[in-house]
Design a protein around this motif. Structure first.
Motif, mmCIF file in Angstrom:
data_model
loop_
_atom_site.group_PDB
_atom_site.id
_atom_site.type_symbol
_atom_site.label_atom_id
_atom_site.label_comp_id
_atom_site.label_asym_id
_atom_site.label_seq_id
_atom_site.Cartn_x
_atom_site.Cartn_y
_atom_site.Cartn_z
ATOM 1 N N ASN A 102 20.650 7.707 -48.236
ATOM 2 C CA ASN A 102 19.136 7.321 -47.923
ATOM 3 C C ASN A 102 18.462 8.321 -46.989
ATOM 4 O O ASN A 102 17.381 8.474 -46.707
ATOM 5 C CB ASN A 102 19.323 5.947 -47.253
ATOM 6 C CG ASN A 102 20.055 5.122 -48.064
ATOM 7 O OD1 ASN A 102 19.680 4.616 -49.009
ATOM 8 N ND2 ASN A 102 21.215 4.470 -47.521
ATOM 9 N N TRP A 103 19.403 9.349 -46.404
ATOM 10 C CA TRP A 103 18.710 10.421 -45.737
ATOM 11 C C TRP A 103 17.728 11.476 -46.818
ATOM 12 O O TRP A 103 17.954 11.528 -47.510
ATOM 13 C CB TRP A 103 19.867 11.297 -44.996
ATOM 14 C CG TRP A 103 19.121 12.312 -44.375
ATOM 15 C CD1 TRP A 103 18.582 12.288 -43.151
ATOM 16 C CD2 TRP A 103 19.263 13.772 -44.755
ATOM 17 N NE1 TRP A 103 18.270 13.574 -42.573
ATOM 18 C CE2 TRP A 103 18.467 14.480 -43.498
ATOM 19 C CE3 TRP A 103 19.566 14.512 -45.706
ATOM 20 C CZ2 TRP A 103 18.084 15.801 -43.562
ATOM 21 C CZ3 TRP A 103 19.342 15.630 -45.814
ATOM 22 C CH2 TRP A 103 18.671 16.465 -44.870
ATOM 23 N N SER A 104 16.454 11.668 -45.990
ATOM 24 C CA SER A 104 15.782 12.801 -46.209
ATOM 25 C C SER A 104 15.497 13.476 -45.099
ATOM 26 O O SER A 104 15.247 13.077 -44.013
ATOM 27 C CB SER A 104 14.337 12.151 -47.051
ATOM 28 O OG SER A 104 14.798 11.429 -48.181
ATOM 29 N N ILE A 120 25.498 2.263 -36.345
ATOM 30 C CA ILE A 120 24.912 2.831 -35.389
ATOM 31 C C ILE A 120 23.271 2.342 -35.517
ATOM 32 O O ILE A 120 22.571 2.552 -34.356
ATOM 33 C CB ILE A 120 25.081 4.212 -35.284
ATOM 34 C CG1 ILE A 120 24.444 5.106 -34.277
ATOM 35 C CG2 ILE A 120 24.487 4.982 -36.654
ATOM 36 C CD1 ILE A 120 25.684 5.390 -33.219
ATOM 37 N N TYR A 121 22.758 2.106 -36.528
ATOM 38 C CA TYR A 121 21.503 1.398 -36.576
ATOM 39 C C TYR A 121 21.331 -0.045 -36.256
ATOM 40 O O TYR A 121 20.340 -0.683 -36.444
ATOM 41 C CB TYR A 121 21.097 1.637 -38.243
ATOM 42 C CG TYR A 121 20.835 3.065 -38.430
ATOM 43 C CD1 TYR A 121 19.500 3.618 -38.351
ATOM 44 C CD2 TYR A 121 21.865 3.918 -38.683
ATOM 45 C CE1 TYR A 121 19.189 4.965 -38.556
ATOM 46 C CE2 TYR A 121 21.793 5.250 -39.014
ATOM 47 C CZ TYR A 121 20.359 5.576 -38.767
ATOM 48 O OH TYR A 121 19.812 6.952 -39.061
ATOM 49 N N ARG A 122 22.353 -0.716 -35.500
ATOM 50 C CA ARG A 122 22.205 -2.094 -35.204
ATOM 51 C C ARG A 122 21.025 -2.423 -34.244
ATOM 52 O O ARG A 122 20.349 -3.276 -34.249
ATOM 53 C CB ARG A 122 23.435 -2.520 -34.852
ATOM 54 C CG ARG A 122 23.499 -4.118 -34.801
ATOM 55 C CD ARG A 122 24.909 -4.518 -34.214
ATOM 56 N NE ARG A 122 25.134 -5.937 -33.886
ATOM 57 C CZ ARG A 122 25.375 -6.791 -34.720
ATOM 58 N NH1 ARG A 122 25.521 -6.484 -35.863
ATOM 59 N NH2 ARG A 122 25.502 -8.113 -34.245
ATOM 60 N N VAL A 124 19.195 0.465 -32.630
ATOM 61 C CA VAL A 124 18.123 1.164 -32.512
ATOM 62 C C VAL A 124 17.855 1.735 -33.953
ATOM 63 O O VAL A 124 18.806 1.931 -34.886
ATOM 64 C CB VAL A 124 18.887 2.481 -31.999
ATOM 65 C CG1 VAL A 124 17.796 3.719 -32.087
ATOM 66 C CG2 VAL A 124 18.902 2.200 -30.426
ATOM 67 N N ARG A 125 16.403 1.690 -34.154
ATOM 68 C CA ARG A 125 15.864 2.175 -35.614
ATOM 69 C C ARG A 125 15.850 3.674 -36.112
ATOM 70 O O ARG A 125 15.829 4.149 -36.856
ATOM 71 C CB ARG A 125 15.034 1.468 -36.086
ATOM 72 C CG ARG A 125 13.622 1.505 -35.310
ATOM 73 C CD ARG A 125 12.640 0.231 -35.695
ATOM 74 N NE ARG A 125 11.194 0.270 -35.137
ATOM 75 C CZ ARG A 125 11.430 -0.107 -33.741
ATOM 76 N NH1 ARG A 125 12.108 -1.096 -33.353
ATOM 77 N NH2 ARG A 125 9.796 0.005 -33.282
ATOM 78 N N HIS A 126 16.091 4.444 -34.927
ATOM 79 C CA HIS A 126 15.826 6.056 -35.277
ATOM 80 C C HIS A 126 16.735 6.723 -34.337
ATOM 81 O O HIS A 126 16.438 7.614 -33.673
ATOM 82 C CB HIS A 126 14.285 6.597 -34.827
ATOM 83 C CG HIS A 126 13.199 5.818 -35.595
ATOM 84 N ND1 HIS A 126 13.042 5.833 -36.760
ATOM 85 C CD2 HIS A 126 12.297 4.954 -34.981
ATOM 86 C CE1 HIS A 126 12.122 5.042 -37.428
ATOM 87 N NE2 HIS A 126 11.657 4.524 -36.151
ATOM 88 N N PRO A 127 18.081 6.291 -34.452
ATOM 89 C CA PRO A 127 19.303 7.173 -33.704
ATOM 90 C C PRO A 127 19.508 8.630 -34.176
ATOM 91 O O PRO A 127 19.768 9.312 -33.331
ATOM 92 C CB PRO A 127 20.669 6.076 -33.997
ATOM 93 C CG PRO A 127 20.229 5.511 -35.786
ATOM 94 C CD PRO A 127 18.844 5.394 -35.238
ATOM 95 N N MET A 128 18.870 9.092 -35.400
ATOM 96 C CA MET A 128 19.013 10.443 -35.589
ATOM 97 C C MET A 128 17.964 11.056 -34.708
ATOM 98 O O MET A 128 18.285 12.208 -34.383
ATOM 99 C CB MET A 128 18.646 10.570 -37.120
ATOM 100 C CG MET A 128 19.040 12.282 -37.556
ATOM 101 S SD MET A 128 18.829 12.471 -39.453
ATOM 102 C CE MET A 128 20.269 11.762 -39.966
HETATM 103 N N1 SAH Z 1 14.328 7.676 -38.434
HETATM 104 C C1 SAH Z 1 15.808 7.598 -38.844
HETATM 105 C C2 SAH Z 1 15.884 8.293 -40.036
HETATM 106 C C3 SAH Z 1 15.776 9.831 -39.789
HETATM 107 S S1 SAH Z 1 15.669 10.446 -41.670
HETATM 108 C C4 SAH Z 1 16.518 7.877 -37.677
HETATM 109 O O1 SAH Z 1 15.992 8.442 -36.881
HETATM 110 O O2 SAH Z 1 17.701 7.610 -37.508
HETATM 111 C C5 SAH Z 1 14.482 10.220 -42.454
HETATM 112 C C6 SAH Z 1 14.268 9.288 -43.718
HETATM 113 O O3 SAH Z 1 15.159 7.872 -43.221
HETATM 114 C C7 SAH Z 1 13.326 8.610 -44.169
HETATM 115 O O4 SAH Z 1 13.001 9.531 -45.474
HETATM 116 C C8 SAH Z 1 13.357 7.280 -44.137
HETATM 117 O O5 SAH Z 1 12.982 6.921 -45.663
HETATM 118 C C9 SAH Z 1 14.806 7.089 -44.109
HETATM 119 N N2 SAH Z 1 15.041 5.856 -43.227
HETATM 120 C C10 SAH Z 1 14.599 5.658 -41.801
HETATM 121 N N3 SAH Z 1 15.224 4.630 -41.417
HETATM 122 C C11 SAH Z 1 16.003 4.112 -42.352
HETATM 123 C C12 SAH Z 1 17.034 2.886 -42.382
HETATM 124 N N4 SAH Z 1 17.150 2.081 -41.475
HETATM 125 N N5 SAH Z 1 17.435 2.612 -43.463
HETATM 126 C C13 SAH Z 1 17.486 3.274 -44.786
HETATM 127 N N6 SAH Z 1 17.031 4.490 -44.553
HETATM 128 C C14 SAH Z 1 16.137 4.868 -43.340
#
Ligand code: SAH
Length: 194
Positions: A102-104, A120-122, A124-128
């Motif tokens: 799902n990453w881009s 890790i997404y539990r 925080v929604r932007h951990p990357m």
């Molecule tokens: N913002 C997120 C992901 C960065 S990568 C983070 O920081 O962890 C960017 C891509 O991830 C975007 O194209 C988006 O479509 C996708 N994305 C962001 N959050 C997501 C999630 N919770 N589940 C699946 N895809 C996600």
């Protein structure tokens, strides 16, 4: 810790980052994009981030330019930078693993895109992006130069602040209520804080 070791730690951070990302970059070329928010604006933001986190500090590491912006090296500061760099790499690895196909690199929805809300997404929604902020802080702590040290915070910060709400809009348009609920129970970057 010496200035040369601090620079070497920064180079290792960049190499580790590259190695972690490479298989995901390769795979992402094969996964179909069904919806995109990529445009001229995204490309400019990505270039700013690359310049701040990569090009400016690498010119500094390789040549010492711009010397006039140097300040006194403090070993303790560099040690904290090294620990921050390690944390950035661990988090970067974990987020890539969790996001999988799902990453881009930009704002994109892939064929069969799944919303990831666990691990890790539990909380925080932007951990990357948290991992990228850690890189930028590690850079500032490791390189005793006002320009090469702070260019990452500036370059990535610009990408982050201009991108994050557009990314959330794209996720809302794609996943609707599920993402709205997810937003309500998570923070953006730091659990229970922001
Ligand atoms: N913002 C997120 C992901 C960065 S990568 C983070 O920081 O962890 C960017 C891509 O991830 C975007 O194209 C988006 O479509 C996708 N994305 C962001 N959050 C997501 C999630 N919770 N589940 C699946 N895809 C996600």
């Amino acid at each position: 810790m010496t200035p040369a070791i601090a620079k070497a730690v920064f180079v290792l951070l960049a190499i580790g980052w590259y190695v972690i990302r490479l298989p995901h970059t390769r795979r992402s070329r094969r996964v179909l994009i069904v919806r995109t928010g990529r445009g001229a604006r995204e490309i400019v933001l990505l270039l700013m981030s690359l310049t701040g986190l990569g090009i400016v500090p690498f010119i500094y590491v390789a040549t010492g330019f711009p010397r006039s912006a140097d300040y006194a090296f403090r070993p303790m500061q560099a040690w904290i930078g090294a620990v921050t760099a390690g944390a950035a790499l661990v988090l970067f690895y974990a987020t890539h693993r969790a996001l999988g196909r799902n990453w881009s690199i930009s704002l994109e929805i892939r064929e069969g895109h799944r919303l990831i809300t666990n691990g890790i997404y539990r909380h925080v929604r932007h951990p990357m992006y948290t991992a990228f902020w850690l890189w930028a802080f590690a850079q500032a702590l490791l390189l005793p130069n006002w320009i090469a040290g702070l260019s990452g915070v500036l370059g990535f910060g610009t990408l982050y602040f201009f991108r994050v709400s557009r990314e959330e809009r794209l996720m809302l348009d794609t996943f609707g209520e599920a993402y709205r609920d997810y937003m309500a129970r998570t923070a953006r970057l730091v659990p229970w804080f922001y």
